[in-house]
Motif scaffolding. Structure first.
Motif, PDB file in Angstrom:
ATOM      1  N   GLU A   1       6.720  25.709 -28.507  1.00  0.00           N
ATOM      2  CA  GLU A   1       7.725  24.672 -28.286  1.00  0.00           C
ATOM      3  C   GLU A   1       8.073  24.122 -29.667  1.00  0.00           C
TER       4      GLU A   1
ATOM      5  N   ASP B   1      14.301  29.420 -24.194  1.00  0.00           N
ATOM      6  CA  ASP B   1      14.644  28.393 -23.209  1.00  0.00           C
ATOM      7  C   ASP B   1      14.848  27.058 -23.908  1.00  0.00           C
TER       8      ASP B   1
ATOM      9  N   LYS C   1       7.348   7.001 -21.035  1.00  0.00           N
ATOM     10  CA  LYS C   1       6.664   8.244 -20.656  1.00  0.00           C
ATOM     11  C   LYS C   1       5.908   8.767 -21.883  1.00  0.00           C
TER      12      LYS C   1
ATOM     13  N   THR D   1      14.206  22.870 -23.134  1.00  0.00           N
ATOM     14  CA  THR D   1      13.568  21.923 -22.220  1.00  0.00           C
ATOM     15  C   THR D   1      14.539  20.800 -21.854  1.00  0.00           C
ATOM     16  N   ASP D   2      14.155  20.008 -20.857  1.00  0.00           N
ATOM     17  CA  ASP D   2      14.999  18.884 -20.415  1.00  0.00           C
ATOM     18  C   ASP D   2      15.241  17.884 -21.542  1.00  0.00           C
ATOM     19  N   SER D   3      14.250  17.749 -22.448  1.00  0.00           N
ATOM     20  CA  SER D   3      14.406  16.780 -23.543  1.00  0.00           C
ATOM     21  C   SER D   3      14.955  17.418 -24.815  1.00  0.00           C
ATOM     22  N   GLY D   4      15.379  18.688 -24.725  1.00  0.00           N
ATOM     23  CA  GLY D   4      16.098  19.303 -25.843  1.00  0.00           C
ATOM     24  C   GLY D   4      15.271  20.148 -26.797  1.00  0.00           C
ATOM     25  N   GLU D   5      13.943  20.208 -26.564  1.00  0.00           N
ATOM     26  CA  GLU D   5      13.149  21.110 -27.394  1.00  0.00           C
ATOM     27  C   GLU D   5      13.463  22.560 -27.009  1.00  0.00           C
ATOM     28  N   ARG D   6      13.188  23.482 -27.925  1.00  0.00           N
ATOM     29  CA  ARG D   6      13.391  24.908 -27.650  1.00  0.00           C
ATOM     30  C   ARG D   6      12.052  25.592 -27.434  1.00  0.00           C
TER      31      ARG D   6
ATOM     32  N   ARG E   1      20.224  29.712 -25.817  1.00  0.00           N
ATOM     33  CA  ARG E   1      19.313  30.753 -25.338  1.00  0.00           C
ATOM     34  C   ARG E   1      19.733  32.117 -25.877  1.00  0.00           C
TER      35      ARG E   1
END
Length: 342
Positions: free
Chosen positions: A95, A122, A224, A124-129, A106
């Protein structure tokens, strides 16, 4: 119960007190000592910490090692991309954070060097790859050669010696940031402390960049918490459990050691050997199960780290101590001075 807001943990910090370079030698940094039982503050040098330790104490250190996790890559068409390793998911799958993100869709291939490239699998929802690395040779050795230390954004000066953003006891590769309270120890100081009869227990928590992420929510309980990987060995658990049963002090070096111990400890402060991921978020009021005292640096306003330390001292007292530190020109953050809370 008090519903704390993030603004309850704000303090004013003059920019010139943000340390840009580490103290030389390591144990010459300043040390603010706060004795909770006597409500007493003293100003010392870090190597004086020996005066506050005694035979039978257990010092808990985090032996994680910072990866040279910042890579400078380019797309096949030449566009520059900065890549920051966050967490290893599988052998070659990581990540990562990328900048700028818009180029990293992608399937996009990024080239770091002749021997290292990566492909975006891919987002992630928070923008990491989520990326997959391809390389010739040993990944860690390549990183050591071509990677840069991922210094926090508030450090503007170049770090000439990579080892100064590692503790002298760093062993296990995997952190995106240093457990900075440990940066003050020298091998000689640690040897002296052990000679005094202080036991040293090593735990592991790989520090993620979530440590530096600001709390965005106004009410802190809505924040969170990031997840970080930890391990407690059978040997460390035995050293700490023996101390707890005998009423001896457990002194955590850094908030990462605190998070590891408090994630694992039962109601009696006893640990079992285990590993996993923790999202523990410690803020006042909190009853510590295992940790009796803490060595830590001075943390960012409104950060989860100052909230953790406030859980040990109380919110008003930590703000009072930070005000004292500012007045006495202590150096703040990763390369800054230290605080011992007894």
């Amino acid at each position: 119960m008090t519903q704390y807001k993030k603004s309850d943990f704000y303090y004013d910090l003059p920019e010139e007190l943000i340390a840009q370079t580490p103290a030389e030698p390591r144990d010459s940094s300043h040390l603010l000592v706060y004795d909770r039982a006597q409500d007493k503050v003293e100003h010392k040098i870090f190597r004086d910490i020996k005066s506050y330790l005694k035979a039978g104490d257990v010092l808990v250190i985090n032996n994680t090692k910072v990866l040279p996790a910042r890579l400078f890559a380019h797309t096949e068409h030449g566009g520059a991309v900065e890549v920051l390793l966050l967490k290893r998911l599988e052998k070659d799958k990581w990540e990562v954070l990328v900048k700028p993100g818009k180029k990293c869709v992608r399937g996009k291939k990024l080239i770091v060097s002749d021997e290292l490239s990566l492909t975006v699998e891919d987002i992630t929802d928070s923008g990491e790859r989520i990326v997959n690395f391809k390389y010739d040779g040993v990944f860690e050795e390549i990183l050591e050669r071509i990677g840069s230390m991922p210094l926090p954004p508030y450090i503007k000066e170049k770090l000439n010696d990579k080892t100064r953003y590692q503790t002298v006891y760093a062993k296990r590769d995997g952190s995106a940031a240093a457990p900075t309270a440990g940066l003050h120890f020298t091998p000689e100081l640690l040897a002296d402390i052990k000679t005094m009869g202080v036991e040293v227990a090593e735990v592991l928590l790989h520090v993620g960049l979530g440590t530096f992420r600001p709390v965005k929510e106004d009410i802190i309980t809505d924040h969170k918490m990031h997840s970080e990987y930890f391990e407690v060995s059978a040997e460390a658990a035995e050293i700490i459990n023996r101390a707890k049963r005998e009423g001896r002090r457990v002194i955590a070096v850094g908030t990462t050691s605190v998070r590891t111990l408090e994630s694992v400890a039962d109601e009696n402060g006893l640990l079992k050997s285990c590993s996993g991921n923790t999202q523990i978020f410690i803020y006042p009021p909190y009853k510590f199960k295992c940790v009796d005292a803490l060595i830590t640096n001075f943390h960012l306003p409104e950060s989860t780290l100052i909230m953790l330390v406030a859980a040990l001292t109380g919110r008003e007292k930590i703000l009072d101590l930070y005000k004292t530190a500012v007045e006495n020109k202590y150096r703040f953050f990763s390369f800054g001075d230290a605080c011992l809370i007894l």
